[in-house]
Design a protein around this motif. Structure first.
Motif, PDB file in Angstrom:
ATOM      1  N   ALA A  85     102.610  78.298  19.105  1.00  0.00           N
ATOM      2  CA  ALA A  85     102.452  77.571  20.371  1.00  0.00           C
ATOM      3  C   ALA A  85     101.129  76.818  20.399  1.00  0.00           C
ATOM      4  CB  ALA A  85     102.535  78.549  21.535  1.00  0.00           C
ATOM      5  N   THR A  86     100.077  77.442  19.840  1.00  0.00           N
ATOM      6  CA  THR A  86      98.774  76.784  19.801  1.00  0.00           C
ATOM      7  C   THR A  86      98.806  75.559  18.908  1.00  0.00           C
ATOM      8  OG1 THR A  86      97.626  78.867  20.231  1.00  0.00           O
ATOM      9  CG2 THR A  86      96.343  77.101  19.225  1.00  0.00           C
ATOM     10  N   LEU A  87      99.441  75.682  17.731  1.00  0.00           N
ATOM     11  CA  LEU A  87      99.539  74.544  16.813  1.00  0.00           C
ATOM     12  C   LEU A  87     100.368  73.425  17.422  1.00  0.00           C
ATOM     13  CD1 LEU A  87     100.087  76.494  13.463  1.00  0.00           C
ATOM     14  CD2 LEU A  87      98.004  75.361  14.242  1.00  0.00           C
ATOM     15  N   HIS A  88     101.416  73.808  18.157  1.00  0.00           N
ATOM     16  CA  HIS A  88     102.245  72.792  18.813  1.00  0.00           C
ATOM     17  C   HIS A  88     101.418  72.043  19.873  1.00  0.00           C
ATOM     18  CE1 HIS A  88     105.750  70.805  20.439  1.00  0.00           C
ATOM     19  NE2 HIS A  88     105.510  71.330  21.636  1.00  0.00           N
ATOM     20  N   ALA A  89     100.598  72.793  20.644  1.00  0.00           N
ATOM     21  CA  ALA A  89      99.741  72.164  21.652  1.00  0.00           C
ATOM     22  C   ALA A  89      98.746  71.219  21.002  1.00  0.00           C
ATOM     23  CB  ALA A  89      99.012  73.239  22.452  1.00  0.00           C
ATOM     24  N   ALA A  90      98.196  71.598  19.837  1.00  0.00           N
ATOM     25  CA  ALA A  90      97.243  70.742  19.131  1.00  0.00           C
ATOM     26  C   ALA A  90      97.913  69.451  18.678  1.00  0.00           C
ATOM     27  CB  ALA A  90      96.655  71.482  17.948  1.00  0.00           C
ATOM     28  N   ARG A  91      99.160  69.563  18.218  1.00  0.00           N
ATOM     29  CA  ARG A  91      99.859  68.358  17.737  1.00  0.00           C
ATOM     30  C   ARG A  91     100.262  67.451  18.889  1.00  0.00           C
ATOM     31  NH1 ARG A  91     102.329  72.399  14.213  1.00  0.00           N
ATOM     32  NH2 ARG A  91     101.296  72.273  12.170  1.00  0.00           N
ATOM     33  N   ARG A  92     100.418  68.027  20.074  1.00  0.00           N
ATOM     34  CA  ARG A  92     100.679  67.186  21.249  1.00  0.00           C
ATOM     35  C   ARG A  92      99.459  66.323  21.558  1.00  0.00           C
ATOM     36  NH1 ARG A  92     102.484  71.838  24.035  1.00  0.00           N
ATOM     37  NH2 ARG A  92     100.758  71.581  25.523  1.00  0.00           N
ATOM     38  N   LEU A  93      98.273  66.866  21.304  1.00  0.00           N
ATOM     39  CA  LEU A  93      97.040  66.129  21.567  1.00  0.00           C
ATOM     40  C   LEU A  93      96.701  65.152  20.456  1.00  0.00           C
ATOM     41  CD1 LEU A  93      94.823  69.048  22.937  1.00  0.00           C
ATOM     42  CD2 LEU A  93      95.786  67.179  24.264  1.00  0.00           C
ATOM     43  N   ALA A  94      96.989  65.537  19.210  1.00  0.00           N
ATOM     44  CA  ALA A  94      96.652  64.700  18.051  1.00  0.00           C
ATOM     45  C   ALA A  94      97.771  64.807  17.023  1.00  0.00           C
ATOM     46  CB  ALA A  94      95.326  65.158  17.452  1.00  0.00           C
ATOM     47  N   ARG A  95      98.537  63.756  16.893  1.00  0.00           N
ATOM     48  CA  ARG A  95      99.687  63.802  15.977  1.00  0.00           C
ATOM     49  C   ARG A  95      99.262  63.944  14.525  1.00  0.00           C
ATOM     50  NH1 ARG A  95     103.806  59.124  18.394  1.00  0.00           N
ATOM     51  NH2 ARG A  95     104.088  60.110  20.448  1.00  0.00           N
ATOM     52  N   THR A  96      98.028  63.528  14.216  1.00  0.00           N
ATOM     53  CA  THR A  96      97.563  63.594  12.822  1.00  0.00           C
ATOM     54  C   THR A  96      97.019  64.972  12.469  1.00  0.00           C
ATOM     55  OG1 THR A  96      95.343  62.838  13.471  1.00  0.00           O
ATOM     56  CG2 THR A  96      96.957  61.155  12.848  1.00  0.00           C
ATOM     57  N   PHE A  97      97.002  65.892  13.429  1.00  0.00           N
ATOM     58  CA  PHE A  97      96.428  67.207  13.163  1.00  0.00           C
ATOM     59  C   PHE A  97      97.291  67.987  12.164  1.00  0.00           C
ATOM     60  CE2 PHE A  97      96.571  71.764  14.086  1.00  0.00           C
ATOM     61  CZ  PHE A  97      95.261  72.112  13.795  1.00  0.00           C
ATOM     62  N   SER A  98      96.612  68.660  11.252  1.00  0.00           N
ATOM     63  CA  SER A  98      97.295  69.562  10.323  1.00  0.00           C
ATOM     64  C   SER A  98      96.347  70.705   9.998  1.00  0.00           C
ATOM     65  CB  SER A  98      97.716  68.830   9.040  1.00  0.00           C
ATOM     66  OG  SER A  98      96.565  68.346   8.361  1.00  0.00           O
ATOM     67  N   LEU A  99      96.888  71.887   9.789  1.00  0.00           N
ATOM     68  CA  LEU A  99      96.108  73.085   9.511  1.00  0.00           C
ATOM     69  C   LEU A  99      95.870  73.204   8.009  1.00  0.00           C
ATOM     70  CD1 LEU A  99      94.855  75.585  10.860  1.00  0.00           C
ATOM     71  CD2 LEU A  99      96.999  76.790  10.411  1.00  0.00           C
ATOM     72  N   LYS A 100      94.586  73.342   7.633  1.00  0.00           N
ATOM     73  CA  LYS A 100      94.238  73.472   6.216  1.00  0.00           C
ATOM     74  C   LYS A 100      93.686  74.862   5.953  1.00  0.00           C
ATOM     75  CE  LYS A 100      93.182  68.562   5.606  1.00  0.00           C
ATOM     76  NZ  LYS A 100      92.151  67.572   5.218  1.00  0.00           N
ATOM     77  N   ASP A 101      93.952  75.365   4.763  1.00  0.00           N
ATOM     78  CA  ASP A 101      93.471  76.682   4.371  1.00  0.00           C
ATOM     79  C   ASP A 101      91.972  76.604   4.055  1.00  0.00           C
ATOM     80  OD1 ASP A 101      93.133  79.229   3.544  1.00  0.00           O
ATOM     81  OD2 ASP A 101      94.348  79.081   1.718  1.00  0.00           O
ATOM     82  N   GLU A 102      91.160  77.401   4.751  1.00  0.00           N
ATOM     83  CA  GLU A 102      89.716  77.411   4.544  1.00  0.00           C
ATOM     84  C   GLU A 102      89.278  78.443   3.513  1.00  0.00           C
ATOM     85  OE1 GLU A 102      87.388  75.461   5.802  1.00  0.00           O
ATOM     86  OE2 GLU A 102      88.710  74.292   7.088  1.00  0.00           O
ATOM     87  N   GLY A 103      90.229  79.183   2.947  1.00  0.00           N
ATOM     88  CA  GLY A 103      89.886  80.156   1.909  1.00  0.00           C
ATOM     89  C   GLY A 103      89.174  81.368   2.498  1.00  0.00           C
ATOM     90  N   LYS A 104      88.193  81.913   1.746  1.00  0.00           N
ATOM     91  CA  LYS A 104      87.480  83.123   2.133  1.00  0.00           C
ATOM     92  C   LYS A 104      86.166  82.818   2.854  1.00  0.00           C
ATOM     93  CE  LYS A 104      90.295  86.149   0.290  1.00  0.00           C
ATOM     94  NZ  LYS A 104      90.994  87.162   1.124  1.00  0.00           N
ATOM     95  N   ARG A 105      86.031  81.665   3.445  1.00  0.00           N
ATOM     96  CA  ARG A 105      84.784  81.287   4.111  1.00  0.00           C
ATOM     97  C   ARG A 105      84.435  82.281   5.230  1.00  0.00           C
ATOM     98  NH1 ARG A 105      83.344  78.832   8.687  1.00  0.00           N
ATOM     99  NH2 ARG A 105      81.438  77.544   8.696  1.00  0.00           N
ATOM    100  N   ARG A 106      83.122  82.622   5.325  1.00  0.00           N
ATOM    101  CA  ARG A 106      82.657  83.543   6.365  1.00  0.00           C
ATOM    102  C   ARG A 106      82.653  82.835   7.714  1.00  0.00           C
ATOM    103  NH1 ARG A 106      76.490  85.831   7.246  1.00  0.00           N
ATOM    104  NH2 ARG A 106      76.967  87.252   8.991  1.00  0.00           N
ATOM    105  N   PRO A 107      83.350  83.393   8.731  1.00  0.00           N
ATOM    106  CA  PRO A 107      83.380  82.741  10.052  1.00  0.00           C
ATOM    107  C   PRO A 107      82.000  82.748  10.702  1.00  0.00           C
ATOM    108  CG  PRO A 107      85.123  84.382   9.827  1.00  0.00           C
ATOM    109  CD  PRO A 107      84.184  84.601   8.676  1.00  0.00           C
ATOM    110  N   ASP A 108      81.716  81.697  11.472  1.00  0.00           N
ATOM    111  CA  ASP A 108      80.451  81.602  12.200  1.00  0.00           C
ATOM    112  C   ASP A 108      80.522  82.213  13.596  1.00  0.00           C
ATOM    113  OD1 ASP A 108      78.995  80.148  10.216  1.00  0.00           O
ATOM    114  OD2 ASP A 108      80.135  78.355  10.773  1.00  0.00           O
TER     115      ASP A 108
END
Length: 951
Positions: A85-108
């Motif tokens: 549902a969150t990804l769908h909401a993001a695509r409603r705001l920006a059609r070019t949005f896509s989720l990319k894998d960030e790997g093992k990066r430490r969250p801030d």
């Protein structure tokens, strides 16, 4: 409470297990999800996207998402995976949005929470979204600042969708240590409260993403052993430390926090009273019942017992139940009634019109409460019709609200003093909050009271009638305000909304409280005044140009500084015809004089009354009425005094006078006068500068000057009295500045004063036929003048210059060791040119030319309190007071006449005068001013010449 699941008991002594802890966490998350769903459903379709993508915009630093700044902004939330549902909401705001894998990066970022009223009974269309965004403790300062800027940008985006969003950025370690990076603003309580806010967070918070609160896993009975329980959970690996965030325990509220929290709630209560009353009463309840658990502890205990229904765990329901139990005594009936009304109005859900509302769960919950309270339908209807409340209802309710707020504040202040505890609020914040409270609630002379601090949506009236008191058979000059008078005779049985001593105050009160706007129909019964509907309409336009309604609260920057006037509106001659008394005398305009302060041949002052409306930097509005004495000068003095306190930021002055007769001309003249006076006194953004400002008005002269920061004025009834005053000695250099309309018949004097310079003696003269007028402006700006016959232009200046040279010579001899500048003598002739009167420099070299006759000197003698007397020396001949007494002047005149070879009459001039330094027995003058020497010279010369003419 009714349990809906099996109780959970954690015994850290006997042992705990991971499965039970997960079950407990999931139970909290079940309640959390219900609240999130309720908060989501309260928003419109467009607004819902704000709540849906909040975690995602901080989990990803994606340029297509709202709030994006740059590629270096910290991002990534612990253990967060966006839902479909969150990804769908993001695509409603920006059609070019896509989720990319960030790997093992430490969250801030560690976690994100929504706290406050969303998802509760107290959530209304006016509620905002307060979000806690927690970053890891080792995040660099630059990254924190970047997150704060991103949060601000995201708030502006949410505002475009109609959502008021506030994101507070901090880390849990700083919170636990009390190092919150905040200061008091419209939404931040600054240093005012810590544990009270944490108590509210634990019972209202909605987990949006990231780590879960460690507080969930510590039983309420173990709050005192919180740190030991936490170490057990982490050290024995019952939980992963990275999956939980720790804000610390809330075992109790420290006494030191009550005052700061109370002041903060009063601060909020100025603009939103209902929520603040509930919280303020809760603070008082906590302070008085320290043996009872906090609401956050009750909330946690209920979930441990198995209660998971959001209605029973609603923070506002729990708050009401706690206050109702505390205020159960018979003497608390009025306060519990105020609690119920505050809760109902905070909910903002009118039950009489709630059929078909999308918030059916809120309507049902509120109906159950109202049924418990036993409210009748008409009581509900009155509260639901707030938009139709009148000024009288709001005024009465405001008294109740202010009384409760004031009672709570005084109680908390007393408790803080009695316990000897330092308030948990910084000095700067408590000073700031105190100033806002003062500005909102403090009564003082002339202040226009704001009766509607968020109590009713509007107080606008369709019809208002202003009746002079005499119209209803009353005595005095007061005015009465009515509504809906179709017939003026109805006033005898209609209630009076407000009474006031003058019409302008009544108008300003109506405008500042929203009763009066351009759509309001007006009626005026003026009595002996000449007030009219057209005058009130013009006054309303002037008020609207002067001050926007509604009056916004003052910001932090303004409240952090001392109060100062920002602008003044002067309403001149409200309800008054300034020429009425002239008409009664049969007098009309008899000359070409257009000055409103000296109008026509009678030099009449057309400014009869002034109503001074002031808007200050703390956004207070006050009115001062001037109707007796020299009203314009009194008002001018008031404005000068306020300007002297802050000369770098002079207040703006606007003037309005009804377009009756000479109204616009009067307004222009008064505005012109105030600008002309303020300019020299505060030139360069500094001051008040030392000068004397002369205003001619009503055949009199007013001399304005400052004594330190205090303005004062002297009234003089004639030109002769003015000249005597200008010649008086001064303590410092005081130039004379004439108002543009003052002494227009004396242009030479204006030119003389305009040419005045400090640290010099200036001699001005004007030849007119057989007479010459002299003016001497001395080293401190005193102006001495006299007139004498014109005998010889070559010797015109010689007597006075010889006299002044003798004075300067003595000063030089006395000041041989002084490094100061000794005043010189400059000569000017006052002449008329095409562009006006000017003082033109003349050569004073003739001062050394020989004078006919003999040297005449006078030496002053001051003995005790007796008047000053003189010994006179004519060449070598001495005439003493001791020898001649009162016959001294005749004796000297007779001697001078005996030395003359013909019967020709010509004046005698003193070549020197010596004065004692104790001219005034109360004061010893180290340096006597030149104007004082000239005064006694003129006095003695006049006496001698009068006796010479008789011989």
């Amino acid at each position: 409470m009714t349990a809906h699941a099996a109780p959970i008991s954690l015994d850290f002594e006997e042992g705990i297990d991971r499965k039970t802890l997960r079950r407990l966490r999931d139970r909290f998350l079940l309640v959390n999800q219900q609240r999130w769903n309720r908060a989501h459903s309260a928003l419109s379709y467009r607004q819902q996207s704000v709540l849906e993508i909040l975690p995602l915009v901080f989990h990803l630093n994606h340029p297509a998402l709202p709030g994006y700044l740059d590629g270096d902004c910290p991002y990534g939330l612990v253990n967060y995976t966006p839902t479909a549902a969150t990804l769908h909401a993001a695509r409603r705001l920006a059609r070019t949005f896509s989720l990319k894998d960030e790997g093992k990066r430490r969250p801030d970022l560690d976690a994100m929470f929504l706290m406050g009223s969303p998802g509760t009974l107290g959530h209304s269309v006016a509620s905002d979204l307060d979000v806690w965004l927690c970053h890891r403790s080792d995040l660099p300062e630059r990254g924190i600042r970047c997150l704060e800027r991103k949060a601000e940008r995201l708030s502006r985006w949410a505002e475009s969708l109609g959502v008021e969003l506030h994101v507070f950025v901090f880390c849990a370690a700083d919170w636990r240590a009390g190092r919150e990076r905040v200061e008091v603003t419209g939404e931040n309580c600054g240093s005012a409260q810590h544990y009270l806010l944490l108590d509210e967070f634990y019972r209202t918070g909605i987990h949006l993403a990231g780590a879960w609160p460690m507080w969930w896993l510590v039983p309420a009975e173990q709050e005192a052993n919180y740190q030991q329980c936490l170490r057990t959970l982490v050290d024995y690996r019952f939980v992963k430390a990275s999956e939980y965030i720790d804000f610390g325990p809330v075992p109790s509220i420290p006494e030191a926090e009550f005052l700061g929290a109370g002041v903060w709630q009063l601060y909020k209560g100025i603009d939103a009273p209902w929520k603040s009353i509930l919280k303020l009463l809760l603070i008082e309840c906590y302070a008085r019942t320290v043996d009872q658990p906090l609401l956050s502890a009750e909330f946690k205990r209920a979930i441990y017992r198995g209660e998971t229904h959001a209605d029973r765990l609603d923070p506002y329901v729990m708050l009401y139940e706690r206050l109702a139990g505390w205020l159960s005594g018979p003497e608390s009936g009025a306060r519990i009634d105020l609690v119920r009304r505050s809760l109902y109005l905070k909910a903002g859900l009118p039950l009489t019109r709630a059929e078909g509302s999308p918030d059916q769960w809120r309507a049902g919950l509120l109906r159950r409460l109202v049924a418990e309270w036993g409210w009748a339908e008409d009581q509900l209807l009155e509260l639901d019709e707030r938009q139709r409340w009148r000024a009288e209802q709001v005024t009465a309710l405001r008294r109740t609200v202010v009384a409760e707020l004031t009672h709570s504040y005084r109680l908390l202040s007393k408790m803080a003093r009695n316990h000897g505890q330092r308030a948990a609020i910084s000095d700067s914040d408590i000073n700031l909050l105190g100033r806002k409270l003062y500005a909102a609630f403090q009564r003082k002379a002339g202040k226009i009271e704001q009766i509607n601090p968020g109590l009713a949506p509007s107080l606008a009236e369709e019809n208002l009638a202003f009746h002079h008191q005499s119209e209803q058979g009353g005595a005095g000059e007061g005015w009465l305000l009515y509504r809906d008078l179709e017939d003026p005779a109805d006033a005898f049985w209609k209630p009076v909304i407000r009474r006031s001593g003058n019409l302008a105050e009544l108008m300003v009160w109506c405008y500042c409280n929203g009763l009066l706007n351009r759509a309001t129909r007006l009626n005026v019964r003026a009595g002996p005044t000449v007030a009219s509907v057209s005058e009130l309409r013009e006054m309303l336009d002037a008020l609207a140009s002067f001050l926007s309604f509604p009056i916004a609260p003052a910001d932090r920057d303004a409240l952090s500084r001392g109060v100062r006037p920002i602008r003044h509106l002067l309403l001149v001659n409200v309800g008054i015809d300034p020429q009425a008394h002239l008409t009664e005398k049969g007098l009309h305009k008899l000359s070409a004089r257009h000055d409103s302060l000296g109008f026509s041949g009678g030099r009449e002052n057309l400014v009869v009354s002034i109503d001074q409306i002031t808007f200050n930097s703390w956004h207070e509005v006050s009115l001062q009425h001037y109707a007796a004495g020299d009203t314009l000068i009194q008002c001018l003095k008031n404005v000068l005094a306020s300007a002297a306190a802050n000369p770098a930021e002079l207040p703006e002055v606007q003037v309005h006078c009804h377009n009756r007769g000479h109204g616009p001309a009067i307004a222009r003249r008064v505005q012109e006068l105030f600008a002309d006076v303020l300019r020299p006194f505060f030139a360069g953004g500094a001051g008040p500068h030392s000068l004397r400002y002369v205003i001619e008005m009503d055949r009199r002269f007013f001399v304005l000057q400052f004594n330190g920061l205090e303005p004062g004025f002297i009234v003089l009834d004639s030109l002769a009295a003015l000249m005597t005053h200008l010649a008086l000695p001064q303590e410092r250099y005081l130039p004379v500045v004439f108002d543009r309309h003052a002494l227009l018949e004396e242009p030479a004097l204006r030119a003389v004063c305009q040419a005045s310079e400090p640290d010099s003696i200036q001699v001005f003269f004007r030849v007119s036929g057989e007479r010459t007028r002299f003016w001497v402006v001395d080293e401190l700006g005193s102006v001495f003048s006299w007139e004498q016959p014109m005998n010889s232009r070559r010797h015109l200046l010689v007597p006075v210059l010889r006299f002044l040279d003798n004075l300067i010579e003595r000063r030089m001899l006395r000041q041989t060791d002084s490094t100061g500048v000794i005043a010189g003598v400059q000569c000017y002739e006052v002449v008329r040119r095409e562009d006006g009167w000017r003082a033109e420099r003349r050569n004073e070299s003739d001062s050394g030319a020989p004078l006919p006759g003999l040297e005449v000197q006078a030496v002053g003698i001051q003995e005790g309190d007796s008047r000053l007397r003189f010994d006179i020396f004519c060449g070598a001949q001495e005439f003493t007071v001791q020898e001649y007494g009162d016959q001294l002047i005749p004796a000297v005149a007779h001697y001078i006449r005996s030395l003359r070879r013909s019967d020709e009459h010509y004046p005698v001039y003193l070549t020197d005068v010596h004065l004692p330094h104790d001219l005034d027995p109360r004061v010893y003058q180290q340096d006597i001013q030149t104007s004082q020497y000239l005064y006694y010279r003129s006095f003695l010369e006049d006496a001698l010449n009068r006796h010479l003419e008789r011989l």
